[in-house]
Design a protein around this motif. Structure first.
Motif, PDB file in Angstrom:
ATOM      1  N   MET A 286       0.530  -1.477   0.226  1.00 18.43           N
ATOM      2  CA  MET A 286       0.018  -0.618   0.146  1.00 18.43           C
ATOM      3  C   MET A 286       0.987   1.179   0.130  1.00 18.43           C
ATOM      4  SD  MET A 286      -2.811  -0.879  -0.339  1.00 18.43           S
ATOM      5  CE  MET A 286      -3.282   0.877   0.016  1.00 18.43           C
ATOM      6  N   LYS A 287       2.292   1.294   0.588  1.00 14.84           N
ATOM      7  CA  LYS A 287       3.249   2.470   0.477  1.00 14.84           C
ATOM      8  C   LYS A 287       3.234   2.982  -1.147  1.00 14.84           C
ATOM      9  CE  LYS A 287       5.161   1.649   4.753  1.00 14.84           C
ATOM     10  NZ  LYS A 287       6.691   1.591   5.704  1.00 14.84           N
ATOM     11  N   LYS A 288       3.290   1.898  -2.353  1.00 17.72           N
ATOM     12  CA  LYS A 288       3.330   2.341  -3.051  1.00 17.72           C
ATOM     13  C   LYS A 288       2.410   3.296  -3.960  1.00 17.72           C
ATOM     14  CE  LYS A 288       6.978  -0.937  -4.769  1.00 17.72           C
ATOM     15  NZ  LYS A 288       7.474  -2.001  -5.569  1.00 17.72           N
ATOM     16  N   LEU A 289       0.773   3.341  -3.233  1.00 14.19           N
ATOM     17  CA  LEU A 289       0.219   3.589  -4.270  1.00 14.19           C
ATOM     18  C   LEU A 289      -0.525   5.399  -3.866  1.00 14.19           C
ATOM     19  CD1 LEU A 289      -2.353   0.731  -3.960  1.00 14.19           C
ATOM     20  CD2 LEU A 289      -1.044   1.409  -6.037  1.00 14.19           C
ATOM     21  N   TYR A 290      -0.387   5.954  -4.605  1.00 17.00           N
ATOM     22  CA  TYR A 290      -0.725   7.575  -4.224  1.00 17.00           C
ATOM     23  C   TYR A 290      -2.378   7.862  -4.630  1.00 17.00           C
ATOM     24  CZ  TYR A 290       3.732   7.735  -1.645  1.00 17.00           C
ATOM     25  OH  TYR A 290       4.906   7.760  -1.587  1.00 17.00           O
ATOM     26  N   PRO A 291      -2.783   9.116  -4.013  1.00 12.39           N
ATOM     27  CA  PRO A 291      -4.280   9.089  -4.749  1.00 12.39           C
ATOM     28  C   PRO A 291      -3.824  10.137  -5.926  1.00 12.39           C
ATOM     29  CG  PRO A 291      -3.702  10.868  -2.839  1.00 12.39           C
ATOM     30  CD  PRO A 291      -2.314   9.934  -3.045  1.00 12.39           C
ATOM     31  N   ASN A 292      -2.695  10.661  -6.027  1.00  7.04           N
ATOM     32  CA  ASN A 292      -2.640  11.133  -7.902  1.00  7.04           C
ATOM     33  C   ASN A 292      -1.021  11.631  -7.600  1.00  7.04           C
ATOM     34  OD1 ASN A 292      -2.144  14.069  -5.478  1.00  7.04           O
ATOM     35  ND2 ASN A 292      -4.300  14.087  -5.354  1.00  7.04           N
ATOM     36  N   ALA A 293      -1.094  12.460  -9.037  1.00  9.34           N
ATOM     37  CA  ALA A 293       0.600  12.476  -8.819  1.00  9.34           C
ATOM     38  C   ALA A 293       1.220  13.713  -8.402  1.00  9.34           C
ATOM     39  CB  ALA A 293       0.090  13.489 -10.837  1.00  9.34           C
ATOM     40  N   ALA A 294       0.510  15.043  -8.179  1.00  9.59           N
ATOM     41  CA  ALA A 294       1.159  15.703  -6.539  1.00  9.59           C
ATOM     42  C   ALA A 294       1.275  15.087  -5.463  1.00  9.59           C
ATOM     43  CB  ALA A 294      -0.207  16.793  -6.153  1.00  9.59           C
ATOM     44  N   ALA A 295       0.671  14.478  -5.492  1.00  8.58           N
ATOM     45  CA  ALA A 295       0.979  13.386  -3.597  1.00  8.58           C
ATOM     46  C   ALA A 295       1.962  12.793  -4.100  1.00  8.58           C
ATOM     47  CB  ALA A 295       0.006  12.468  -3.243  1.00  8.58           C
ATOM     48  N   ALA A 296       2.567  11.559  -5.160  1.00  8.40           N
ATOM     49  CA  ALA A 296       3.171  10.903  -5.597  1.00  8.40           C
ATOM     50  C   ALA A 296       4.543  11.816  -5.746  1.00  8.40           C
ATOM     51  CB  ALA A 296       3.346  10.087  -6.402  1.00  8.40           C
ATOM     52  N   LEU A 297       4.505  13.222  -6.053  1.00  7.79           N
ATOM     53  CA  LEU A 297       6.143  13.510  -6.615  1.00  7.79           C
ATOM     54  C   LEU A 297       5.815  14.345  -5.140  1.00  7.79           C
ATOM     55  CD1 LEU A 297       4.634  15.223  -9.644  1.00  7.79           C
ATOM     56  CD2 LEU A 297       7.263  13.686  -9.021  1.00  7.79           C
ATOM     57  N   GLU A 298       5.349  14.678  -4.132  1.00  7.69           N
ATOM     58  CA  GLU A 298       5.804  15.497  -2.951  1.00  7.69           C
ATOM     59  C   GLU A 298       6.631  14.765  -2.110  1.00  7.69           C
ATOM     60  OE1 GLU A 298       3.817  16.676   1.328  1.00  7.69           O
ATOM     61  OE2 GLU A 298       2.455  15.382  -0.125  1.00  7.69           O
ATOM     62  N   GLY A 299       8.367  15.824  -2.099  1.00 12.80           N
ATOM     63  CA  GLY A 299       8.896  15.377  -1.828  1.00 12.80           C
ATOM     64  C   GLY A 299      10.334  14.633  -2.370  1.00 12.80           C
ATOM     65  N   VAL A 300       9.794  14.314  -3.300  1.00  7.66           N
ATOM     66  CA  VAL A 300      10.895  14.153  -4.365  1.00  7.66           C
ATOM     67  C   VAL A 300      11.734  15.352  -5.385  1.00  7.66           C
ATOM     68  CG1 VAL A 300      10.900  12.431  -6.985  1.00  7.66           C
ATOM     69  CG2 VAL A 300       9.787  12.084  -4.462  1.00  7.66           C
ATOM     70  N   LEU A 301      10.605  16.261  -5.528  1.00  8.19           N
ATOM     71  CA  LEU A 301      11.136  17.220  -6.247  1.00  8.19           C
ATOM     72  C   LEU A 301      11.583  17.814  -5.565  1.00  8.19           C
ATOM     73  CD1 LEU A 301       7.793  17.956  -8.483  1.00  8.19           C
ATOM     74  CD2 LEU A 301       9.194  16.375  -9.637  1.00  8.19           C
TER      75      LEU A 301
ATOM     76  N   ILE B 170       3.448   9.101 -22.393  1.00  4.56           N
ATOM     77  CA  ILE B 170       4.583   9.659 -21.843  1.00  4.56           C
ATOM     78  C   ILE B 170       3.420   9.791 -20.947  1.00  4.56           C
ATOM     79  CG2 ILE B 170       5.237  10.958 -24.019  1.00  4.56           C
ATOM     80  CD1 ILE B 170       1.995  12.993 -23.710  1.00  4.56           C
ATOM     81  N   PRO B 171       4.388  10.195 -19.433  1.00  6.40           N
ATOM     82  CA  PRO B 171       3.198  10.283 -18.182  1.00  6.40           C
ATOM     83  C   PRO B 171       2.628  11.646 -18.109  1.00  6.40           C
ATOM     84  CG  PRO B 171       5.753  10.630 -17.893  1.00  6.40           C
ATOM     85  CD  PRO B 171       5.712   9.827 -19.096  1.00  6.40           C
ATOM     86  N   GLU B 172       1.522  11.266 -18.629  1.00  2.00           N
ATOM     87  CA  GLU B 172       0.704  13.314 -18.778  1.00  2.00           C
ATOM     88  C   GLU B 172       0.818  14.330 -17.117  1.00  2.00           C
ATOM     89  OE1 GLU B 172      -3.109  13.571 -21.157  1.00  2.00           O
ATOM     90  OE2 GLU B 172      -1.593  10.855 -21.725  1.00  2.00           O
ATOM     91  N   ARG B 173       0.446  13.223 -16.728  1.00  4.06           N
ATOM     92  CA  ARG B 173      -0.165  13.742 -15.338  1.00  4.06           C
ATOM     93  C   ARG B 173       1.096  13.859 -13.952  1.00  4.06           C
ATOM     94  NH1 ARG B 173      -4.196  13.354 -17.908  1.00  4.06           N
ATOM     95  NH2 ARG B 173      -5.408  12.074 -17.584  1.00  4.06           N
ATOM     96  N   LEU B 174       2.262  13.370 -14.336  1.00  2.00           N
ATOM     97  CA  LEU B 174       2.901  13.720 -13.621  1.00  2.00           C
ATOM     98  C   LEU B 174       3.984  14.589 -14.285  1.00  2.00           C
ATOM     99  CD1 LEU B 174       5.029  10.134 -12.833  1.00  2.00           C
ATOM    100  CD2 LEU B 174       3.905  11.501 -11.452  1.00  2.00           C
ATOM    101  N   ILE B 175       4.044  15.028 -15.487  1.00  2.00           N
ATOM    102  CA  ILE B 175       4.250  16.333 -15.985  1.00  2.00           C
ATOM    103  C   ILE B 175       3.219  17.204 -16.274  1.00  2.00           C
ATOM    104  CG2 ILE B 175       4.228  17.643 -18.226  1.00  2.00           C
ATOM    105  CD1 ILE B 175       5.574  15.007 -19.883  1.00  2.00           C
ATOM    106  N   ASP B 176       2.637  17.342 -15.623  1.00  2.00           N
ATOM    107  CA  ASP B 176       1.601  18.362 -15.305  1.00  2.00           C
ATOM    108  C   ASP B 176       1.756  18.357 -13.630  1.00  2.00           C
ATOM    109  OD1 ASP B 176       0.278  18.495 -17.698  1.00  2.00           O
ATOM    110  OD2 ASP B 176      -2.105  17.580 -17.285  1.00  2.00           O
ATOM    111  N   ALA B 177       1.759  17.685 -13.245  1.00  2.00           N
ATOM    112  CA  ALA B 177       1.817  18.083 -11.625  1.00  2.00           C
ATOM    113  C   ALA B 177       3.480  18.784 -11.579  1.00  2.00           C
ATOM    114  CB  ALA B 177       1.949  16.527 -10.676  1.00  2.00           C
ATOM    115  N   ILE B 178       4.763  17.789 -12.308  1.00  3.20           N
ATOM    116  CA  ILE B 178       5.988  19.089 -12.328  1.00  3.20           C
ATOM    117  C   ILE B 178       6.191  20.108 -12.302  1.00  3.20           C
ATOM    118  CG2 ILE B 178       8.200  19.263 -12.966  1.00  3.20           C
ATOM    119  CD1 ILE B 178       7.615  15.738 -13.242  1.00  3.20           C
TER     120      ILE B 178
END
Length: 242
Positions: free
Chosen positions: A8-23, A39-47
């Motif tokens: 469950m630690k791998k699953l995140y609700p959205n791209a912004a949450a998944a990128l938190e603490g990484v960027l 292309i990873p559209e959602r992750l690009i948008d969040a970045i």
């Protein structure tokens, strides 16, 4: 229970949450995809929305104007591109020719191998591709069996962002047809890999023989669907007269 917690630690609700603490500013990102395919559209948008800047991005290309990585070019968040093909992005061309964007051109197969090598812990390799061209300038040359080869360095990124078709909750992932493209080598080249997929299924649902990327390489996972399938080139012809 312990296994479920780890999954469950791998699953995140959205791209912004998944990128938190990484960027962070000045980071290097390996991005999967080819044009607008895979292309990873959602992750690009969040970045883009995070405003992270001075990015070095290794990707086959930079999408097209206003789509894919082209969104990050438009917001001036990219400092350097490591790419093999950039012909469809006018903003990329403009920024490069005006000196706003640093570009490291890399033959397509060499780029794929540099990322694969980085993910495999190989710091460099020799290749014949590019010998005697601008690609070889400043690179060590070694002779093997009477032929010259140039040294290319493996790429290790701070972050990999990829797009898959289906994954289980442990991150085991399947790509769909040509959308596999650069996603597989890019995934292994990052210290952290975040994948977005169209569908997430329970562990045990995927046939192990069909898995293209093992979950050990995927640190974080989001479900990005639904997607608006974009077409890079629309080709039509006039309707024939009856």
């Amino acid at each position: 229970m312990k296994t479920e917690t780890l999954v469950m630690k791998k699953l995140y609700p959205n791209a912004a949450a998944a990128l938190e603490g990484v960027l962070f500013d000045g980071m290097t990102i390996c991005a999967g995809g080819f044009g607008l395919c895979g292309i990873p559209e959602r992750l690009i948008d969040a970045i883009r929305d995070a405003g992270t800047k001075d990015l070095t991005i290794a990707s086959n290309n930079a999408g097209i104007d206003g789509e894919g990585l082209g969104k990050l070019l438009r917001t001036r968040q990219v400092k350097k591109m490591i790419s093999s093909y950039v012909g469809e992005n006018k903003e990329f061309e403009r920024q490069y020719l005006s000196g706003e964007l640093e570009v490291e051109f890399c033959p397509q197969g060499t780029l794929a191998e540099r990322c694969r090598a980085g993910g495999a812990g190989i710091p460099g390799f020799y290749t014949k591709t590019g010998v005697g061209t601008l690609v070889a300038e400043g690179k060590p040359v070694m002779e093997f069996d009477g032929q010259d080869y140039i040294l290319e360095r493996g790429i290790v990124a701070d972050l990999s962002i990829i797009k898959g078709w289906k994954a289980d909750e442990a991150g085991n992932l399947i790509f769909r047809k040509t959308a596999r493209n650069f996603n597989q080598p890019m995934a292994t080249a990052g210290k952290v890999c975040i994948a977005e997929v169209e569908e997430i299924v329970p562990v045990g649902s995927l046939d192990p023989d069909q898995v293209h990327l093992a979950g050990i390489y995927v640190n974080r996972l989001i479900q990005g669907a639904p997607y608006d399938k974009k077409i890079e080139f629309v080709t039509t012809r006039e309707r024939e007269a009856a």
